[in-house]
Design a protein around this motif. Sequence first.
Motif, mmCIF file in Angstrom:
data_model
loop_
_atom_site.group_PDB
_atom_site.id
_atom_site.type_symbol
_atom_site.label_atom_id
_atom_site.label_comp_id
_atom_site.label_asym_id
_atom_site.label_seq_id
_atom_site.Cartn_x
_atom_site.Cartn_y
_atom_site.Cartn_z
ATOM 1 N N PHE A 81 13.804 6.207 3.854
ATOM 2 C CA PHE A 81 12.382 6.249 4.180
ATOM 3 C C PHE A 81 11.661 7.032 3.085
ATOM 4 O O PHE A 81 12.276 7.783 2.332
ATOM 5 N N ALA A 82 10.339 6.849 3.013
ATOM 6 C CA ALA A 82 9.548 7.569 2.008
ATOM 7 C C ALA A 82 8.147 7.823 2.535
ATOM 8 O O ALA A 82 7.617 7.044 3.337
ATOM 9 N N LEU A 83 7.559 8.917 2.089
ATOM 10 C CA LEU A 83 6.152 9.202 2.322
ATOM 11 C C LEU A 83 5.401 8.882 1.037
ATOM 12 O O LEU A 83 5.777 9.357 -0.030
ATOM 13 N N ALA A 84 4.339 8.091 1.135
ATOM 14 C CA ALA A 84 3.614 7.706 -0.075
ATOM 15 C C ALA A 84 2.175 7.364 0.263
ATOM 16 O O ALA A 84 1.866 6.942 1.381
ATOM 17 N N GLN A 85 1.294 7.559 -0.708
ATOM 18 C CA GLN A 85 -0.106 7.187 -0.546
ATOM 19 C C GLN A 85 -0.268 5.674 -0.691
ATOM 20 O O GLN A 85 0.434 5.031 -1.475
ATOM 21 N N TRP A 86 -1.216 5.136 0.045
ATOM 22 C CA TRP A 86 -1.446 3.698 0.039
ATOM 23 C C TRP A 86 -1.810 3.191 -1.353
ATOM 24 O O TRP A 86 -1.389 2.110 -1.774
ATOM 25 N N ASP A 87 -2.596 3.973 -2.104
ATOM 26 C CA ASP A 87 -2.940 3.576 -3.472
ATOM 27 C C ASP A 87 -1.682 3.351 -4.305
ATOM 28 O O ASP A 87 -1.573 2.381 -5.051
ATOM 29 N N ALA A 88 -0.746 4.292 -4.187
ATOM 30 C CA ALA A 88 0.492 4.188 -4.955
ATOM 31 C C ALA A 88 1.319 2.997 -4.510
ATOM 32 O O ALA A 88 1.942 2.315 -5.331
ATOM 33 N N VAL A 89 1.321 2.718 -3.215
ATOM 34 C CA VAL A 89 2.079 1.574 -2.697
ATOM 35 C C VAL A 89 1.522 0.272 -3.258
ATOM 36 O O VAL A 89 2.273 -0.605 -3.713
ATOM 37 N N LEU A 90 0.197 0.137 -3.255
ATOM 38 C CA LEU A 90 -0.417 -1.087 -3.782
ATOM 39 C C LEU A 90 -0.097 -1.266 -5.262
ATOM 40 O O LEU A 90 0.246 -2.368 -5.710
ATOM 41 N N LYS A 91 -0.201 -0.195 -6.032
ATOM 42 C CA LYS A 91 0.098 -0.291 -7.460
ATOM 43 C C LYS A 91 1.561 -0.642 -7.679
ATOM 44 O O LYS A 91 1.895 -1.462 -8.541
ATOM 45 N N TYR A 92 2.429 -0.021 -6.899
ATOM 46 C CA TYR A 92 3.863 -0.282 -7.020
ATOM 47 C C TYR A 92 4.176 -1.760 -6.740
ATOM 48 O O TYR A 92 4.897 -2.410 -7.505
ATOM 49 N N ILE A 93 3.625 -2.297 -5.657
ATOM 50 C CA ILE A 93 3.892 -3.694 -5.296
ATOM 51 C C ILE A 93 3.333 -4.638 -6.351
ATOM 52 O O ILE A 93 3.990 -5.602 -6.756
ATOM 53 N N ASN A 94 2.117 -4.372 -6.831
ATOM 54 C CA ASN A 94 1.511 -5.237 -7.850
ATOM 55 C C ASN A 94 2.265 -5.179 -9.175
ATOM 56 O O ASN A 94 2.351 -6.172 -9.899
ATOM 57 N N TYR A 95 2.821 -4.028 -9.484
ATOM 58 C CA TYR A 95 3.516 -3.831 -10.762
ATOM 59 C C TYR A 95 4.937 -4.383 -10.726
ATOM 60 O O TYR A 95 5.406 -4.987 -11.692
ATOM 61 N N THR A 96 5.632 -4.171 -9.603
ATOM 62 C CA THR A 96 7.051 -4.547 -9.526
ATOM 63 C C THR A 96 7.296 -5.866 -8.811
ATOM 64 O O THR A 96 8.382 -6.435 -8.916
ATOM 65 N N LEU A 97 6.279 -6.337 -8.048
ATOM 66 C CA LEU A 97 6.436 -7.533 -7.209
ATOM 67 C C LEU A 97 7.592 -7.359 -6.225
ATOM 68 O O LEU A 97 8.254 -8.320 -5.827
ATOM 69 N N ASP A 98 7.835 -6.131 -5.839
ATOM 70 C CA ASP A 98 8.921 -5.803 -4.916
ATOM 71 C C ASP A 98 8.452 -6.037 -3.485
ATOM 72 O O ASP A 98 7.518 -5.394 -3.018
ATOM 73 N N SER A 99 9.099 -6.946 -2.785
ATOM 74 C CA SER A 99 8.725 -7.258 -1.396
ATOM 75 C C SER A 99 9.664 -6.605 -0.391
ATOM 76 O O SER A 99 9.614 -6.906 0.803
ATOM 77 N N SER A 100 10.530 -5.715 -0.858
ATOM 78 C CA SER A 100 11.517 -5.113 0.039
ATOM 79 C C SER A 100 11.003 -3.849 0.708
ATOM 80 O O SER A 100 11.699 -3.258 1.534
ATOM 81 N N VAL A 101 9.794 -3.407 0.367
ATOM 82 C CA VAL A 101 9.233 -2.195 0.938
ATOM 83 C C VAL A 101 8.167 -2.559 1.961
ATOM 84 O O VAL A 101 7.305 -3.394 1.703
#
Length: 243
Positions: A81-101
Amino acid sequence: MRVILILLLVSVGPVQNIRSDPIADQYISFRLATGMEGGTYYEIARFAERIGTDRYVRVVPVPTQGSWEALLLLHDKRAQFALAQWDAVLKYINYTLDSSVMAVRPLYKEYLHIIVREPLELLDVSEFAGKRVFLGPEKSGTAITANNLLEILGISPVEFQKSYMVELVTVPRLLRQDSLDIVMHVGPLGSQFVQTILDSVHCHLFSLNTPARKRITLDVRNETRLSFEIDEIPPNVYTGQAS
């Protein structure tokens, strides 16, 4: 004030439990990626660790340098599990295209505090150009949010002097030494870090003017709302807060 949602996230797929108790199966434990030691996210994880042990579920806090590193730990299965800000999550998904989170649930709202060293009197974000701006640790959610805000408001990274650092305790000293002009910090209302600065340095909280607020909440070109929310700090949240 910019409002940011803090989320509890999980990596999709089977969770491999870490059993560290000598008595097999007495505890189910999992690793929770947080922020820096001493920060709000880390303290939340420590609180969950204390509660969980009483209920035979052991939370193992894993400190990181910020939301981005926490997401990478989640992706690499080094945390469940992880604690993260929504801004960071959006950037992470857009950058990595990772759908596993995926998000488990929102926990609470956070605010982007903008603190200006006195006697500077800034009326518009455009006046940040040429100033020395602290954006938090480089891989933190604060840095991602602050850079996003300045970019939307048209402040190019080359127009101001970015400052990143890990040790937040040095920030008040740098303000007093006239080595910083502006501090950006994402945290809950009543943030101890913000209060410490207000107590020890002559500075004030900066408020976005009406044109800036409109620019970060509405995409005029496409006439669509952006994922930004504006809120006011209620009176007396911080000692010494200007009305």
